[in-house]
Design a protein around this motif. Structure first.
Motif, PDB file in Angstrom:
ATOM      1  N   LYS A  16       0.790  -1.193  -0.108  1.00 26.89           N
ATOM      2  CA  LYS A  16       0.027  -0.010   0.030  1.00 26.89           C
ATOM      3  C   LYS A  16       0.763   1.287  -0.120  1.00 26.89           C
ATOM      4  O   LYS A  16       0.340   2.304  -0.586  1.00 26.89           O
ATOM      5  CB  LYS A  16      -0.911  -0.140   1.231  1.00 26.89           C
ATOM      6  CG  LYS A  16      -2.298  -1.047   1.183  1.00 26.89           C
ATOM      7  CD  LYS A  16      -3.081  -1.250   2.402  1.00 26.89           C
ATOM      8  CE  LYS A  16      -3.983  -2.182   2.495  1.00 26.89           C
ATOM      9  NZ  LYS A  16      -4.808  -2.068   3.638  1.00 26.89           N
ATOM     10  N   LEU A  18       4.238   1.401  -0.805  1.00 32.65           N
ATOM     11  CA  LEU A  18       5.289   1.510  -2.127  1.00 32.65           C
ATOM     12  C   LEU A  18       4.579   1.751  -3.470  1.00 32.65           C
ATOM     13  O   LEU A  18       3.572   1.193  -3.634  1.00 32.65           O
ATOM     14  CB  LEU A  18       6.156   0.193  -2.003  1.00 32.65           C
ATOM     15  CG  LEU A  18       7.272   0.133  -0.839  1.00 32.65           C
ATOM     16  CD1 LEU A  18       7.752  -1.389  -0.999  1.00 32.65           C
ATOM     17  CD2 LEU A  18       7.948   1.290  -0.966  1.00 32.65           C
ATOM     18  N   PRO A  19       5.377   2.415  -4.342  1.00 27.25           N
ATOM     19  CA  PRO A  19       4.451   2.363  -5.657  1.00 27.25           C
ATOM     20  C   PRO A  19       4.346   1.087  -6.260  1.00 27.25           C
ATOM     21  O   PRO A  19       5.131   0.101  -5.935  1.00 27.25           O
ATOM     22  CB  PRO A  19       5.540   3.409  -6.470  1.00 27.25           C
ATOM     23  CG  PRO A  19       6.353   4.133  -5.440  1.00 27.25           C
ATOM     24  CD  PRO A  19       6.417   3.220  -4.191  1.00 27.25           C
ATOM     25  N   SER A  20       3.750   1.057  -7.470  1.00 29.73           N
ATOM     26  CA  SER A  20       3.538  -0.516  -8.182  1.00 29.73           C
ATOM     27  C   SER A  20       4.543  -0.625  -8.846  1.00 29.73           C
ATOM     28  O   SER A  20       4.699  -1.727  -9.165  1.00 29.73           O
ATOM     29  CB  SER A  20       1.857  -0.538  -8.514  1.00 29.73           C
ATOM     30  OG  SER A  20       1.677   0.553  -9.587  1.00 29.73           O
ATOM     31  N   SER A  21       5.202   0.504  -9.632  1.00 33.66           N
ATOM     32  CA  SER A  21       6.050   0.131 -10.783  1.00 33.66           C
ATOM     33  C   SER A  21       7.556  -0.181 -10.060  1.00 33.66           C
ATOM     34  O   SER A  21       7.790   0.224  -9.008  1.00 33.66           O
ATOM     35  CB  SER A  21       6.206   1.406 -11.681  1.00 33.66           C
ATOM     36  OG  SER A  21       6.650   2.316 -10.676  1.00 33.66           O
ATOM     37  N   GLY A  24       9.374   3.016  -9.536  1.00 28.06           N
ATOM     38  CA  GLY A  24       9.055   3.665  -8.457  1.00 28.06           C
ATOM     39  C   GLY A  24       9.486   3.072  -7.140  1.00 28.06           C
ATOM     40  O   GLY A  24       9.934   3.874  -6.294  1.00 28.06           O
ATOM     41  N   ARG A  25       9.311   1.703  -7.052  1.00 22.40           N
ATOM     42  CA  ARG A  25       9.820   1.143  -5.741  1.00 22.40           C
ATOM     43  C   ARG A  25      11.343   1.246  -5.584  1.00 22.40           C
ATOM     44  O   ARG A  25      11.843   1.330  -4.379  1.00 22.40           O
ATOM     45  CB  ARG A  25       9.497  -0.316  -5.811  1.00 22.40           C
ATOM     46  CG  ARG A  25       7.921  -0.678  -5.689  1.00 22.40           C
ATOM     47  CD  ARG A  25       7.655  -2.024  -5.514  1.00 22.40           C
ATOM     48  NE  ARG A  25       6.238  -2.239  -5.509  1.00 22.40           N
ATOM     49  CZ  ARG A  25       5.494  -3.252  -5.122  1.00 22.40           C
ATOM     50  NH1 ARG A  25       6.468  -4.477  -5.036  1.00 22.40           N
ATOM     51  NH2 ARG A  25       4.264  -3.377  -4.818  1.00 22.40           N
ATOM     52  N   VAL A  28      12.171   4.563  -4.615  1.00 18.38           N
ATOM     53  CA  VAL A  28      11.986   5.052  -3.094  1.00 18.38           C
ATOM     54  C   VAL A  28      13.034   4.399  -2.236  1.00 18.38           C
ATOM     55  O   VAL A  28      13.446   4.856  -1.173  1.00 18.38           O
ATOM     56  CB  VAL A  28      10.640   4.359  -2.647  1.00 18.38           C
ATOM     57  CG1 VAL A  28      10.442   4.369  -1.313  1.00 18.38           C
ATOM     58  CG2 VAL A  28       9.417   5.181  -3.378  1.00 18.38           C
TER      59      VAL A  28
END
Length: 497
Positions: A16, A18-21, A24-25, A28
């Motif tokens: 929830k 972290l980003p889905s891509s 993005g992960r 981060v």
């Protein structure tokens, strides 16, 4: 050790946050890692800086205290009537470390902000003077800012004195420096007032790791590292996005140029393996189609010969049985070829207005004498028209064959568009629902209702829906009958193809 039961909850919580891509992960993780490393490094550095600053403050305070003790001893050694004269000569000559004055009482110093380094210096100076001047009964040590610092008991301030008096103890540029004030009681009516700067006038800032220049440097360094990290992550993950697009396009039967064999060694190997796999699958599909076309062509000729020979039989009943068996065989060949080819319709996706699209299917069924109910929804989606028509048509045919009456509805929520075809037949046993998509699988009541069917329609419909990125769900309606739900993700229908 982490409880295994807690791991799914932690994974869901991270999903929830972290980003889905992947980009993005990784971004981060890189940002958090760099910031944590920076914070830990700053903490260690600040601790060392603090220890060094305290040691330097103690050493500087001890040397200054010895000098102050020597000055106090010198003034005390002078005859009382000579003291003002000698002090005035020191002021006019300059070059002295201390501003010295004799007051009738101790001067109250303005409140000084609570600085730990200043407190350390005051304690060190007090202890050193106490050791050097055991005969002095009272003395006071403190720091004050040059603004509003009173030096004489008549109210004269340091800032109002002649420049040559305070040249070495008053520092206001580029920023004000704190002034050390030592007051020692000489006798019942006189207090000796000494004011001086610390050897490092700005020693209070030496223990502060968050000065403006340092914060700016740290911020620039952090921004540069984060920018480079994000660029590296983006450069690393971009080939994976190209690989994902190529896989999705290949799954939808679209032609894509070969993946570029550039980037990291791992991606180059993956791209080569994917290209080789795509070529093998494409060859397999082409060989499969050629095989079934050849089988269909080769079998139709002997079937036709057998039909002609069956005409030579004198027994009408036997001849009819031969014809029925040959018709069944011919139908099986055509059905097998249809199962291989018809589910793969090559056409471009386009926007479809579902009301008009489904209405044409409904009118055709109604002209054939069937009862079909349909309510317009005003919705549209992007799909392959002929393929979608075959999928909905197969489901509608099943509903009319086995239920006599059908209902079609279209609904939409934030993420999905759903097309539902419901019949009013007897339904399907729950344990048989999963097997309905298998080729040639037909239930008993289905064979009774439609003896010419081959059991291929549902499998073809499922393949078409899957090719569109959707899902076909069969389930019994709570009020009786079977309902087929075609579920398309809304973003997929917007960007298909």
């Amino acid at each position: 050790m982490l409880d295994f039961k807690a791991r799914p909850a932690i994974s869901r919580a991270l999903a929830k946050v972290l980003p889905s891509s992947l980009l993005g992960r990784l971004s981060v993780v890189m940002v958090v890692g760099v910031m944590l490393t920076q914070l830990l490094g700053n903490f260690i550095w600040a601790t060392q800086l603090r220890a060094e600053s305290e040691a330097e403050a103690k050493t500087a305070a001890q040397h200054l205290a010895h000098s102050a003790s020597a000055a106090v001893r010198f003034v005390l050694s002078l005859p009382q009537n000579y003291r003002p004269l000698i002090i005035q000569q020191f002021r006019e000559m300059g070059g002295t470390r201390f501003f010295i004055h004799i007051n009738s009482t101790a001067i109250a110093l303005p409140e000084f902000s609570n600085q730990s380094l200043a407190a350390i210096a005051v304690r060190q100076i007090s202890s050193t003077i106490k050791e050097d001047l055991p005969a002095v009964s009272q003395f006071q040590v403190g720091f004050a800012w040059p603004d509003n610092l009173v030096a004489m008991d008549d109210g004269t301030q340091i800032a109002d004195m002649p420049e040559n008096w305070v040249r070495h103890i008053l520092l206001t540029t580029p920023t004000p420096a704190p002034i050390l004030v030592i007051q020692a009681k000489m006798d019942a009516e006189h207090w000796l007032y000494l004011a001086a700067l610390m050897p490092n006038p700005y020693f209070l800032e030496s223990g502060n790791p968050l000065t403006r220049d340092r914060v700016l440097l740290q911020a620039l360094s952090l921004a540069a590292v984060l920018l480079l990290s994000i660029l590296v992550v983006r450069w690393t993950t971009r080939p994976l996005a190209a690989l994902s697009e190529a896989a999705a396009a290949f799954g939808n039967g679209e032609h894509m140029p070969p993946l570029p064999e550039t980037g990291s060694k791992e991606f180059v190997n993956t791209a080569r393996a994917f290209s080789a796999m795509r070529e093998r699958i494409q060859r397999y599909i082409e060989d499969r189609e050629r095989l079934f076309v050849s089988i269909s062509h080769d079998l139709r000729t002997p079937i036709m010969r057998l039909k002609l020979r069956a005409e030579l039989l004198d027994d009408d009943a036997l001849r009819a049985e031969f014809h029925d068996d040959l018709d069944d065989l011919d139908m099986m060949v055509k059905g097998a070829l249809q199962c291989v080819k018809d589910s793969d319709i090559h056409e471009n996706p386009t926007e479809i207005r579902l009301d008009a699209f489904i209405a044409r299917l409904v009118r055709g069924a109604q002209l054939a004498g069937h009862e079909v109910l349909f309510e317009e929804s005003g919705l549209s989606l992007t799909a392959k028209p002929l393929a979608l028509k075959r999928a909905i048509g197969n489901l509608l045919d099943n509903a009319l064959h086995y239920g006599k009456k059908a209902e079609i509805s279209v609904t939409k929520n934030e993420t999905e568009i759903e097309i539902e075809i419901r019949d009013h037949g007897p339904g399907v046993p729950e344990d048989a629902l999963l097997n309905l998509f298998e080729p040639y699988v037909r239930l008993e009541h289905g064979r009774d209702q439609n003896s010419n069917g081959m059991g291929l329609g549902l499998g073809i419909a499922q393949s078409i829906v899957h090719a569109h990125g959707g899902q076909l769900v069969l389930e019994n309606h709570k009020d009786g009958g079977l309902r087929a739900r075609i579920i398309f993700p809304y973003d997929t229908t917007k960007h298909l193809g």
